[in-house]
Scaffold this motif. Structure first.
Motif, mmCIF file in Angstrom:
data_model
loop_
_atom_site.group_PDB
_atom_site.id
_atom_site.type_symbol
_atom_site.label_atom_id
_atom_site.label_comp_id
_atom_site.label_asym_id
_atom_site.label_seq_id
_atom_site.Cartn_x
_atom_site.Cartn_y
_atom_site.Cartn_z
ATOM 1 N N ASP A 41 0.837 -1.194 0.000
ATOM 2 C CA ASP A 41 0.000 0.000 0.000
ATOM 3 C C ASP A 41 0.876 1.249 0.000
ATOM 4 O OD1 ASP A 41 -2.305 1.555 0.095
ATOM 5 O OD2 ASP A 41 -2.679 1.204 2.230
ATOM 6 N N LEU A 42 0.286 2.351 -0.387
ATOM 7 C CA LEU A 42 0.872 3.669 -0.188
ATOM 8 C C LEU A 42 -0.080 4.418 0.717
ATOM 9 C CD1 LEU A 42 2.137 4.804 -3.706
ATOM 10 C CD2 LEU A 42 3.461 3.881 -1.815
ATOM 11 N N ARG A 43 0.449 4.982 1.771
ATOM 12 C CA ARG A 43 -0.357 5.763 2.695
ATOM 13 C C ARG A 43 -0.044 7.232 2.428
ATOM 14 N NH1 ARG A 43 0.627 4.064 8.621
ATOM 15 N NH2 ARG A 43 -0.418 2.194 7.847
ATOM 16 N N ILE A 44 -1.087 8.009 2.198
ATOM 17 C CA ILE A 44 -0.926 9.429 1.911
ATOM 18 C C ILE A 44 -1.520 10.210 3.068
ATOM 19 C CG2 ILE A 44 -1.435 11.299 0.296
ATOM 20 C CD1 ILE A 44 -1.765 9.102 -1.870
ATOM 21 N N ASP A 45 -0.729 11.130 3.635
ATOM 22 C CA ASP A 45 -1.213 11.942 4.738
ATOM 23 C C ASP A 45 -2.456 12.716 4.320
ATOM 24 O OD1 ASP A 45 0.949 11.059 6.221
ATOM 25 O OD2 ASP A 45 2.132 12.884 5.912
ATOM 26 N N SER A 46 -3.377 12.888 5.259
ATOM 27 C CA SER A 46 -4.673 13.510 4.948
ATOM 28 C C SER A 46 -4.546 14.935 4.425
ATOM 29 C CB SER A 46 -5.584 13.479 6.174
ATOM 30 O OG SER A 46 -4.981 14.194 7.239
ATOM 31 N N GLY A 47 -3.509 15.673 4.798
ATOM 32 C CA GLY A 47 -3.363 17.050 4.343
ATOM 33 C C GLY A 47 -2.684 17.197 2.995
ATOM 34 N N VAL A 48 -2.307 16.103 2.374
ATOM 35 C CA VAL A 48 -1.582 16.148 1.110
ATOM 36 C C VAL A 48 -2.564 16.002 -0.051
ATOM 37 C CG1 VAL A 48 0.152 14.999 -0.321
ATOM 38 C CG2 VAL A 48 0.521 15.242 2.129
ATOM 39 N N ASP A 49 -2.469 16.907 -1.011
ATOM 40 C CA ASP A 49 -3.321 16.855 -2.196
ATOM 41 C C ASP A 49 -2.414 16.687 -3.410
ATOM 42 O OD1 ASP A 49 -5.439 17.014 -3.955
ATOM 43 O OD2 ASP A 49 -5.483 19.200 -3.950
ATOM 44 N N SER A 50 -2.236 15.447 -3.849
ATOM 45 C CA SER A 50 -1.331 15.166 -4.955
ATOM 46 C C SER A 50 -1.934 14.099 -5.865
ATOM 47 C CB SER A 50 0.026 14.684 -4.437
ATOM 48 O OG SER A 50 0.809 14.189 -5.497
ATOM 49 N N ASP A 51 -2.232 14.498 -7.092
ATOM 50 C CA ASP A 51 -2.768 13.541 -8.057
ATOM 51 C C ASP A 51 -1.763 12.427 -8.346
ATOM 52 O OD1 ASP A 51 -5.143 14.956 -8.232
ATOM 53 O OD2 ASP A 51 -4.518 16.083 -10.000
ATOM 54 N N GLN A 153 11.028 16.493 -2.535
ATOM 55 C CA GLN A 153 10.333 17.398 -3.447
ATOM 56 C C GLN A 153 9.048 16.786 -3.997
ATOM 57 O OE1 GLN A 153 12.765 18.894 -6.612
ATOM 58 N NE2 GLN A 153 11.110 20.086 -7.509
ATOM 59 N N ASN A 154 9.052 15.506 -4.280
ATOM 60 C CA ASN A 154 7.916 14.882 -4.952
ATOM 61 C C ASN A 154 7.051 13.976 -4.079
ATOM 62 O OD1 ASN A 154 8.418 15.921 -7.649
ATOM 63 N ND2 ASN A 154 10.240 14.629 -7.597
ATOM 64 N N PHE A 155 7.586 13.457 -2.982
ATOM 65 C CA PHE A 155 6.858 12.411 -2.272
ATOM 66 C C PHE A 155 6.625 12.690 -0.794
ATOM 67 C CE2 PHE A 155 9.091 10.416 -5.851
ATOM 68 C CZ PHE A 155 7.958 10.162 -6.624
ATOM 69 N N THR A 156 6.806 13.939 -0.363
ATOM 70 C CA THR A 156 6.501 14.285 1.006
ATOM 71 C C THR A 156 5.034 14.018 1.268
ATOM 72 O OG1 THR A 156 8.268 15.919 1.115
ATOM 73 C CG2 THR A 156 6.446 16.185 2.672
ATOM 74 N N GLY A 157 4.774 13.370 2.391
ATOM 75 C CA GLY A 157 3.395 13.082 2.760
ATOM 76 C C GLY A 157 2.920 11.694 2.379
ATOM 77 N N ALA A 158 3.782 10.887 1.804
ATOM 78 C CA ALA A 158 3.418 9.517 1.449
ATOM 79 C C ALA A 158 4.307 8.548 2.215
ATOM 80 C CB ALA A 158 3.575 9.283 -0.047
ATOM 81 N N GLY A 159 3.765 7.393 2.488
ATOM 82 C CA GLY A 159 4.537 6.332 3.102
ATOM 83 C C GLY A 159 4.296 5.035 2.356
ATOM 84 N N ALA A 160 5.378 4.348 2.017
ATOM 85 C CA ALA A 160 5.264 3.045 1.367
ATOM 86 C C ALA A 160 5.108 1.999 2.472
ATOM 87 C CB ALA A 160 6.492 2.761 0.529
ATOM 88 N N ILE A 161 4.055 1.216 2.374
ATOM 89 C CA ILE A 161 3.728 0.221 3.389
ATOM 90 C C ILE A 161 4.158 -1.153 2.880
ATOM 91 C CG2 ILE A 161 1.894 -0.795 4.794
ATOM 92 C CD1 ILE A 161 2.299 2.301 5.147
ATOM 93 N N PHE A 162 5.047 -1.778 3.636
ATOM 94 C CA PHE A 162 5.502 -3.135 3.333
ATOM 95 C C PHE A 162 4.945 -4.068 4.403
ATOM 96 C CE2 PHE A 162 8.408 -0.605 0.959
ATOM 97 C CZ PHE A 162 8.766 -1.378 -0.135
ATOM 98 N N THR A 163 4.457 -5.211 3.971
ATOM 99 C CA THR A 163 3.872 -6.191 4.888
ATOM 100 C C THR A 163 4.711 -7.463 4.850
ATOM 101 O OG1 THR A 163 1.682 -5.277 4.457
ATOM 102 C CG2 THR A 163 1.776 -7.476 5.430
ATOM 103 N N ARG A 164 4.980 -7.987 6.057
ATOM 104 C CA ARG A 164 5.736 -9.244 6.161
ATOM 105 C C ARG A 164 4.898 -10.388 5.603
ATOM 106 N NH1 ARG A 164 9.790 -10.509 9.660
ATOM 107 N NH2 ARG A 164 9.167 -8.886 11.109
ATOM 108 N N GLN A 165 5.530 -11.214 4.777
ATOM 109 C CA GLN A 165 4.837 -12.370 4.194
ATOM 110 C C GLN A 165 5.111 -13.621 4.987
ATOM 111 O OE1 GLN A 165 2.702 -11.774 1.363
ATOM 112 N NE2 GLN A 165 3.149 -9.869 2.398
#
Length: 165
Positions: A41-51, A153-165
């Motif tokens: 998943d990618l988690r995007i902070d609620s205050g970030v507006d980025s298409d 510059q481009n990805f502030t406010g996002a988090g890449a979510i990795f899940t253990r398999q």
């Protein structure tokens, strides 16, 4: 689109996130990282507006929905890590039924070495340089990588979510 693919590709080469270090000490950090981790998943902070970030999140969700592991890291107890990255091979097809994103059949595989002290992960990057970054765990099976640590510059406010398999 290039930014999205770049973000996903950079994730395979960079692990980072800022979060509470106490969370990382709950169980032995090194043991906590050992295993296979898949981008889920990618988690995007609620205050970030980025298409661009919204589109990247949709791509990851779609590929997860068809059982396509876009980025995988396997951390071994012997201090080696293998990454498998399909992000560079994403193709988006536009047709009469909308967008179609097939699971890439090609991938880049990289091997490196790693060590972890607390929440500080050190590994050898693609330039054969030692790199140390901060990682964070959320529970025992979730690893989060902050976008701003990958590309502020481009990805502030996002988090890449990795899940253990």
């Amino acid at each position: 689109m290039k930014k999205i693919v770049l973000f996903l590709a950079v994730v395979t080469l960079s692990f980072s996130c800022s979060n509470d270090a106490d969370d990382n000490d709950a169980m032995g950090s090194e043991n906590r990282l050992v295993g296979t981790w898949v981008l889920t998943d990618l988690r995007i902070d609620s205050g970030v507006d980025s298409d661009d970030l919204d589109f990247a999140k949709e791509i990851v969700a779609f590929l997860q929905g068809i059982d396509c592991d876009l980025i995988t890291f396997t951390f071994n107890e012997d201090g080696t890590v293998t990454s498998v990255d399909r992000a560079s091979f994403i193709s988006i097809n536009v047709g009469m039924n909308g967008l179609d994103i097939p699971c890439p059949t090609e991938s880049d595989t990289e091997n490196s070495i790693w060590s972890l002290e607390g929440n500080q992960l050190t590994f050898i990057n693609e330039n054969l340089e030692e790199e140390t970054i901060t990682i964070a765990f959320e529970g025992d099976n979730t690893l989060i990588i902050a976008g701003e640590d990958i590309d502020a510059q481009n990805f502030t406010g996002a988090g890449a979510i990795f899940t253990r398999q």
